[in-house]
Write an enzyme that holds these catalytic residues in place. Structure first.
Site, short mmCIF file in Angstrom:
data_model
loop_
_atom_site.label_atom_id
_atom_site.label_comp_id
_atom_site.label_asym_id
_atom_site.label_seq_id
_atom_site.Cartn_x
_atom_site.Cartn_y
_atom_site.Cartn_z
N HIS A 80 -10.57 -6.27 8.02
CA HIS A 80 -11.28 -6.10 6.91
C HIS A 80 -12.37 -5.47 6.90
CE1 HIS A 80 -8.62 -9.33 5.38
NE2 HIS A 80 -9.16 -9.39 4.14
N GLU A 122 0.67 -1.37 0.15
CA GLU A 122 -0.15 0.18 -0.04
C GLU A 122 0.88 1.42 -0.02
OE1 GLU A 122 -2.42 -3.41 0.89
OE2 GLU A 122 -0.80 -2.69 1.57
#
Length: 327
Positions: free
Chosen positions: A131, A62
């Protein structure tokens, strides 16, 4: 008019497609966004139609995705970065708050970073750890970033295009549990609202319920349930979290005298605290009760089996409304 019934996820797909068609400098990048079409299939079919140079499958990194986007933006591109899940954004947090948010200020206005960072957020899908998160306050608190979130397909289609067109860096939060909610979208019409504007989602006169993203539907469900008991709730969809557009909120609270703010993120230092403070400051003499908050709890986001105990629901919203009327 070109009305189509689309899911929120498909509306985002159409909006991204339109942006790619309209500007050759728009590129989409992220983990599995190309051949797979994204884990939620938001970018489905885009790499096939626009090629691997414009819809780019990146490594699982990321910080690298956002760092690369900074370089691309400086060179004149308009990168759209997908963070696959909300809990994955934190490795990129340094790049976002130290580079993306500050470059325009650091360069005395000479360098703009028109980067859109898409983040599926919130719970309700039974996911595992990392998540399901609600990290919006981290970014709304950061000067130099703009933060928006859609709650329905029509807004999803318009707002993703408006964000890509903006010269400011924008964190675009997508309510993942609403990806499959359907609504009518006019694919030919211009956007109904400016990007950084809230809207009245349902009119009412007894109390104001303020929500954004995944909680707008919950607030609307609560308003319908309250109507069966003869109480009308006005629901405001904030849409923009930084900058906040609280004009419609103040107007509503001056009318109703009561306000309840709803969000999934923990209550401590969440968006609801800022909104409550601003309402109290601007509408003090109109308030019949304190501004109340319905939020997630101040604990790490729970495992999937107990997330329904954590998420604000219709009953908790109605309970807060009842408590407001108890004053």
């Amino acid at each position: 008019m070109m009305f189509e019934t689309l899911t929120l996820g498909k509306a985002l797909n159409h909006g991204l497609r339109r942006a790619l068609e309209n500007d050759p400098k728009v590129v989409i990048m992220g983990e599995d966004v190309g051949k797979l079409g994204g884990v939620f299939r938001i970018t489905d079919g885009l790499q096939k139609d626009f090629g691997e140079n414009r819809v780019i499958d990146t490594p699982l990194a990321e910080a690298g995705i956002i760092g690369t986007a900074v370089g691309l933006a400086i060179r004149g591109y308009r990168p759209v970065c997908e963070i696959q899940f909300d809990g994955f954004v934190f490795p990129a947090y340094n790049q976002i708050v130290a580079q993306v948010a500050k470059m325009y200020y650091r360069s005395l206005g000479n360098v703009r970073l028109p980067i859109v960072i898409r983040i599926p957020y919130g719970g309700g899908i039974g996911a595992v750890e990392h998540h399901s998160e609600s990290p919006e306050a981290y970014f709304a608190h950061t000067p130099g970033l703009k933060v928006v979130t859609c709650s329905n397909p029509a807004d999803a289609y318009a707002m993703i295009q408006q964000s890509i067109d903006s010269d400011d860096p924008i964190v675009f939060f997508e309510p993942k549990r609403r990806y499959w909610d359907k609504g009518e979208v006019d694919l030919a019409a211009p956007a109904a609202f400016p990007l950084h504007a809230s809207r009245v989602a349902r009119e009412g006169s007894d109390a104001t319920v303020i929500a954004y993203g995944p909680m707008v539907k919950t607030a609307l469900d609560a308003a319908r349930a309250a109507a069966e008991d003869g109480r009308t709730l006005e629901v405001i969809d904030l849409r923009t979290l930084s900058p906040l557009d609280l004009g419609p909120v103040f107007e509503s609270v001056r009318k109703t005298g009561r306000a309840v703010v709803v969000h999934e993120a923990p209550g401590n230092l969440g968006l609801g605290a800022e909104i409550a403070a601003r309402i109290t400051q601007e509408c003090f003499y109109s308030l019949e009760a304190p501004v109340l908050r319905v939020t997630g709890y101040d604990v790490p986001y729970p495992a999937a089996r107990v997330e329904e105990e954590y998420l604000p629901d219709l009953d908790r919203v109605l309970d807060a409304v009842d408590r407001s009327f108890g004053w």
